[in-house]
Write a protein that holds these residues in place. Structure first.
Motif, PDB file in Angstrom:
ATOM      1  N   VAL A   9     -28.099  17.617 -16.430  1.00  0.00           N
ATOM      2  CA  VAL A   9     -27.226  16.902 -16.864  1.00  0.00           C
ATOM      3  C   VAL A   9     -25.895  17.168 -15.501  1.00  0.00           C
ATOM      4  O   VAL A   9     -25.514  16.310 -15.078  1.00  0.00           O
ATOM      5  CB  VAL A   9     -26.779  16.101 -17.731  1.00  0.00           C
ATOM      6  CG1 VAL A   9     -27.572  15.491 -18.698  1.00  0.00           C
ATOM      7  CG2 VAL A   9     -25.594  17.303 -18.723  1.00  0.00           C
ATOM      8  N   ASP A  10     -25.388  18.670 -15.381  1.00  0.00           N
ATOM      9  CA  ASP A  10     -25.355  19.052 -14.583  1.00  0.00           C
ATOM     10  C   ASP A  10     -25.628  19.240 -13.227  1.00  0.00           C
ATOM     11  O   ASP A  10     -24.983  20.151 -11.935  1.00  0.00           O
ATOM     12  CB  ASP A  10     -24.436  20.651 -15.317  1.00  0.00           C
ATOM     13  CG  ASP A  10     -23.119  20.402 -16.500  1.00  0.00           C
ATOM     14  OD1 ASP A  10     -22.431  19.504 -16.105  1.00  0.00           O
ATOM     15  OD2 ASP A  10     -23.476  21.794 -16.658  1.00  0.00           O
ATOM     16  N   GLU A  29     -38.442   4.943 -20.884  1.00  0.00           N
ATOM     17  CA  GLU A  29     -38.988   5.101 -22.374  1.00  0.00           C
ATOM     18  C   GLU A  29     -38.501   6.145 -22.599  1.00  0.00           C
ATOM     19  O   GLU A  29     -38.537   6.589 -24.452  1.00  0.00           O
ATOM     20  CB  GLU A  29     -40.690   5.092 -22.563  1.00  0.00           C
ATOM     21  CG  GLU A  29     -40.819   4.014 -21.253  1.00  0.00           C
ATOM     22  CD  GLU A  29     -42.785   3.965 -21.702  1.00  0.00           C
ATOM     23  OE1 GLU A  29     -43.496   4.429 -21.549  1.00  0.00           O
ATOM     24  OE2 GLU A  29     -42.662   2.937 -20.663  1.00  0.00           O
ATOM     25  N   ASN A  30     -37.417   7.188 -22.253  1.00  0.00           N
ATOM     26  CA  ASN A  30     -36.551   7.827 -22.342  1.00  0.00           C
ATOM     27  C   ASN A  30     -35.383   8.432 -22.542  1.00  0.00           C
ATOM     28  O   ASN A  30     -35.743   9.078 -21.569  1.00  0.00           O
ATOM     29  CB  ASN A  30     -38.014   9.397 -22.476  1.00  0.00           C
ATOM     30  CG  ASN A  30     -37.537  10.741 -22.552  1.00  0.00           C
ATOM     31  OD1 ASN A  30     -37.162  10.670 -23.771  1.00  0.00           O
ATOM     32  ND2 ASN A  30     -38.733  12.270 -22.450  1.00  0.00           N
ATOM     33  N   GLY A  67     -25.635  14.178 -26.894  1.00  0.00           N
ATOM     34  CA  GLY A  67     -25.696  16.172 -27.151  1.00  0.00           C
ATOM     35  C   GLY A  67     -27.041  16.518 -26.292  1.00  0.00           C
ATOM     36  O   GLY A  67     -27.172  17.491 -25.851  1.00  0.00           O
ATOM     37  N   ASP A  68     -27.544  15.540 -25.470  1.00  0.00           N
ATOM     38  CA  ASP A  68     -28.973  16.171 -24.566  1.00  0.00           C
ATOM     39  C   ASP A  68     -28.093  16.790 -23.627  1.00  0.00           C
ATOM     40  O   ASP A  68     -27.095  16.329 -22.543  1.00  0.00           O
ATOM     41  CB  ASP A  68     -29.758  15.278 -24.534  1.00  0.00           C
ATOM     42  CG  ASP A  68     -31.382  15.838 -24.199  1.00  0.00           C
ATOM     43  OD1 ASP A  68     -31.091  16.984 -23.913  1.00  0.00           O
ATOM     44  OD2 ASP A  68     -32.339  14.682 -24.415  1.00  0.00           O
ATOM     45  N   HIS A  69     -28.863  17.422 -23.022  1.00  0.00           N
ATOM     46  CA  HIS A  69     -28.561  18.170 -21.402  1.00  0.00           C
ATOM     47  C   HIS A  69     -29.394  18.263 -20.644  1.00  0.00           C
ATOM     48  O   HIS A  69     -29.216  18.642 -19.453  1.00  0.00           O
ATOM     49  CB  HIS A  69     -28.423  20.217 -21.918  1.00  0.00           C
ATOM     50  CG  HIS A  69     -27.764  20.611 -22.994  1.00  0.00           C
ATOM     51  ND1 HIS A  69     -26.216  20.314 -22.922  1.00  0.00           N
ATOM     52  CD2 HIS A  69     -27.614  20.736 -24.130  1.00  0.00           C
ATOM     53  CE1 HIS A  69     -25.417  21.129 -23.087  1.00  0.00           C
ATOM     54  NE2 HIS A  69     -26.556  21.131 -24.743  1.00  0.00           N
TER      55      HIS A  69
END
Length: 167
Positions: free
Chosen positions: A129-130, A148-149, A154-156
């Motif tokens: 994400v960064d 679909e995903n 909190g996922d990075h």
């Protein structure tokens, strides 16, 4: 399989097992650019990991060589949990000293050529994400968020999808 695709001043080809250290070094330099506090030290042996990845019979590691030096890499294969017509792009890195030179676009085009030859319809990847630079690069190549995903709280990583045949 792509063999020595010459484009201008560089060659795109399959990485060799003896080049694992160079590939791992490029990987480390590229990853360091999107971790503001430095690359997490999780105990991963990246040299052994890249050596194994290069030697995988079910995968591909392409590299771009310019003036005798590996300056970009891409690693992909069909993931165990993915449909047979979908390839997963696990790693894609351009040496930071060679950003914005067209090497990434050329390597991406070589990946797509291989995916078409392998009969793949879709490609997937996850991007940190960064890593906004990589996200912008993938968007320019035609990657879109994977419907679909979607990312969980909190996922990075963001999950992207690419229509290989331009569907």
């Amino acid at each position: 399989m792509i063999r020595n695709q010459v484009t201008g001043r560089h060659v795109i080809r399959t990485a060799l097992p003896a080049e694992a250290a160079a590939v791992a070094g490029l990987h480390a330099r590229a990853r360091a650019t999107y971790y503001p506090d430095g690359v997490p030290q999780d105990g991963t042996d990246w040299l052994a990991g890249w050596r194994a990845e290069i030697e995988r019979p079910d995968g591909h590691v392409l590299c771009t060589v310019q003036e005798g030096r590996i300056v970009a890499i891409a690693s992909f294969r069909t993931a165990r949990d993915a449909p047979a017509d979908t390839v997963k792009l696990f790693q894609f890195h351009v040496d930071p000293d060679h950003w914005r030179t067209g090497l990434g676009a050329a390597l991406h085009a070589a990946c797509v050529e291989q995916w078409l030859a392998d009969g793949k319809r879709y490609a997937s990847l996850d991007v940190h994400v960064d890593n906004e630079r990589a996200q912008a690069f993938y968007a320019r190549q035609g990657w879109v968020p994977d419907p679909e995903n979607p990312p969980a709280d909190g996922d990075h990583h963001l999950f992207l999808r690419y229509a290989v045949s331009g569907e």
